[in-house]
Design an enzyme around this catalytic site. Structure first.
Site, PDB file in Angstrom:
ATOM      1  N   ASP A   7       0.864  -1.198   0.000  1.00 18.00           N
ATOM      2  CA  ASP A   7       0.000   0.000   0.000  1.00 18.00           C
ATOM      3  C   ASP A   7       0.892   1.237   0.000  1.00 18.00           C
ATOM      4  O   ASP A   7       2.081   1.174   0.345  1.00 18.00           O
ATOM      5  CB  ASP A   7      -0.928   0.022   1.228  1.00 18.00           C
ATOM      6  N   SER A   8       0.292   2.358  -0.355  1.00 17.13           N
ATOM      7  CA  SER A   8       1.031   3.622  -0.300  1.00 17.13           C
ATOM      8  C   SER A   8       1.402   3.969   1.143  1.00 17.13           C
ATOM      9  O   SER A   8       2.285   4.790   1.361  1.00 17.13           O
ATOM     10  CB  SER A   8       0.166   4.736  -0.879  1.00 17.13           C
ATOM     11  N   CYS A  70      -4.089  -1.195  -2.518  1.00 16.38           N
ATOM     12  CA  CYS A  70      -4.208   0.245  -2.673  1.00 16.38           C
ATOM     13  C   CYS A  70      -5.047   0.448  -3.930  1.00 16.38           C
ATOM     14  O   CYS A  70      -4.624   0.068  -5.025  1.00 16.38           O
ATOM     15  CB  CYS A  70      -2.808   0.843  -2.847  1.00 16.38           C
ATOM     16  N   GLU A 162      -2.715   9.158   7.831  1.00 19.40           N
ATOM     17  CA  GLU A 162      -1.259   8.920   7.884  1.00 19.40           C
ATOM     18  C   GLU A 162      -0.621   9.732   9.016  1.00 19.40           C
ATOM     19  O   GLU A 162       0.335   9.300   9.638  1.00 19.40           O
ATOM     20  CB  GLU A 162      -0.597   9.279   6.550  1.00 19.40           C
ATOM     21  N   CYS A 194     -10.999   2.875  -0.847  1.00 20.11           N
ATOM     22  CA  CYS A 194      -9.623   3.201  -0.471  1.00 20.11           C
ATOM     23  C   CYS A 194      -9.365   2.390   0.784  1.00 20.11           C
ATOM     24  O   CYS A 194     -10.195   2.386   1.708  1.00 20.11           O
ATOM     25  CB  CYS A 194      -9.480   4.694  -0.187  1.00 20.11           C
ATOM     26  N   HIS A 196      -7.524   2.820   3.208  1.00 19.86           N
ATOM     27  CA  HIS A 196      -7.431   3.576   4.458  1.00 19.86           C
ATOM     28  C   HIS A 196      -8.809   3.750   5.113  1.00 19.86           C
ATOM     29  O   HIS A 196      -8.902   3.929   6.325  1.00 19.86           O
ATOM     30  CB  HIS A 196      -6.855   4.975   4.225  1.00 19.86           C
TER      31      HIS A 196
HETATM   32  N1  DGL Z   1      -4.956   3.130   0.586  1.00 22.92           N
HETATM   33  C1  DGL Z   1      -4.777   3.789  -0.680  1.00 22.92           C
HETATM   34  C2  DGL Z   1      -5.977   3.450  -1.586  1.00 22.92           C
HETATM   35  O1  DGL Z   1      -6.569   2.407  -1.378  1.00 22.92           O
HETATM   36  C3  DGL Z   1      -4.534   5.241  -0.421  1.00 22.92           C
HETATM   37  C4  DGL Z   1      -4.056   5.960  -1.582  1.00 22.92           C
HETATM   38  C5  DGL Z   1      -3.276   7.191  -1.273  1.00 22.92           C
HETATM   39  O2  DGL Z   1      -2.138   7.062  -0.839  1.00 22.92           O
HETATM   40  O3  DGL Z   1      -3.798   8.288  -1.548  1.00 22.92           O
HETATM   41  O4  DGL Z   1      -6.342   4.143  -2.487  1.00 22.92           O
END
Ligand code: DGL
Length: 270
Positions: A7-8, A70, A162, A194, A196
């Site tokens: 993931d990011s 992600c 974050e 997303c 998150h």
């Molecule tokens: N968890 C990522 C997603 O599912 C977040 C993306 C981001 O870093 O903006 O899109």
């Protein structure tokens, strides 16, 4: 026999948590690209470069299969990776399809033509990059007809999570839900597009109301991974150890991860 989860940043931990409950014997190599999060405001080339770099690093830890946990990277980079980056012995799976299959009441691999489904008004909450890719609508159109999707780009939510600023994240979620409701007053289902956002699921549900069914990806992805590995056990890599890698500050990322998963998580520098 390890599997990778990318993931990011911290959002993929919601998927990791579900996968580790569903497949407790499979070592999981997690990579959070926290130094470059959020991806949701980056362009597709940038997201592709960062994602391929992280996946290449994960191969060094003995994984052949990486879940791109992600949506932003799944939407902006996965197809290009599958077409021109992945060697034949490596695979990356995204997080969109299991969710859309659940929403459209389909079994895995049911490739029959699109058909009418129960839900007709769907709210999609996702990052700006995922929304502008229209990848969700594209995948949905392969499977269902007559579904009206209203997408809300939820700027700022990933940054707030974050940073561990859950008060700001909650306020942003409520204002994005209000904005969505102005465009679609009565959605029947809401997609948390997303990884998150499950960390804010109770806020989404509360702001949307109890009669809206909220779909989030973690359990759906875990179930579909278990199914995939049953069919393709050779995709379990050589790795034997679970680990958490980050491009960011390991101490800071570990503290947030521990707070989110309510168990001790120790990241190390990627
Ligand atoms: N968890 C990522 C997603 O599912 C977040 C993306 C981001 O870093 O903006 O899109």
């Amino acid at each position: 026999m390890a599997v990778g989860i990318f993931d990011s940043g911290l959002g993929g931990l919601t998927v990791l948590d579900a996968v580790s409950r569903r497949l407790p014997d499979v070592p999981l190599v997690y990579f959070g690209d926290n130094a470059h999060a959020p991806y949701g405001v980056r362009d597709a080339d940038d997201i592709y470069d960062l994602t391929t770099k992280a996946v290449t690093r994960m191969w060094e830890e003995g994984v052949d299969l990486v879940i791109i946990a992600c949506n932003t990277a799944s939407a902006a980079a996965l197809r290009r990776m599958q077409e021109s980056f992945l060697p034949t012995d490596k695979r990356c799976l995204g997080v969109f399809v299991p969710l859309i299959e659940a929403l459209t009441e389909r079994q895995w691999g049911d490739n029959s033509p699109p058909r009418q489904v129960k839900v007709q008004h769907v709210a999609l909450f996702a990052t700006p990059a995922t929304v502008s890719s229209r990848a969700f609508q594209r995948e949905l159109a392969f499977r269902a007809i007559g579904v009206d999707v209203e997408a809300q780009a939820c700027g700022g939510v990933v940054d707030a999570i974050e940073e561990g600023d859950m008060i700001l994240a909650e306020a942003l979620v409520r204002s994005h839900v209000d904005a969505l409701k102005r465009k679609m007053p009565k959605p029947e289902a809401a997609i948390l597009g997303c990884t998150h956002y499950p960390l804010m699921e109770t806020t989404f549900q509360d702001a949307l109301g109890a009669d809206v069914e909220v779909y989030s990806q973690a359990n759906l992805v875990a179930e579909s991974l278990a199914d995939y590995l049953e069919r393709r056990p050779e995709m379990l890599g050589k790795g034997t150890q679970s680990m958490f890698l980050t491009s960011g500050n390991p101490a800071k990322v570990s503290a947030r991860a521990t707070q989110f998963l309510r168990r001790e998580i120790k990241f190390r520098a990627a």
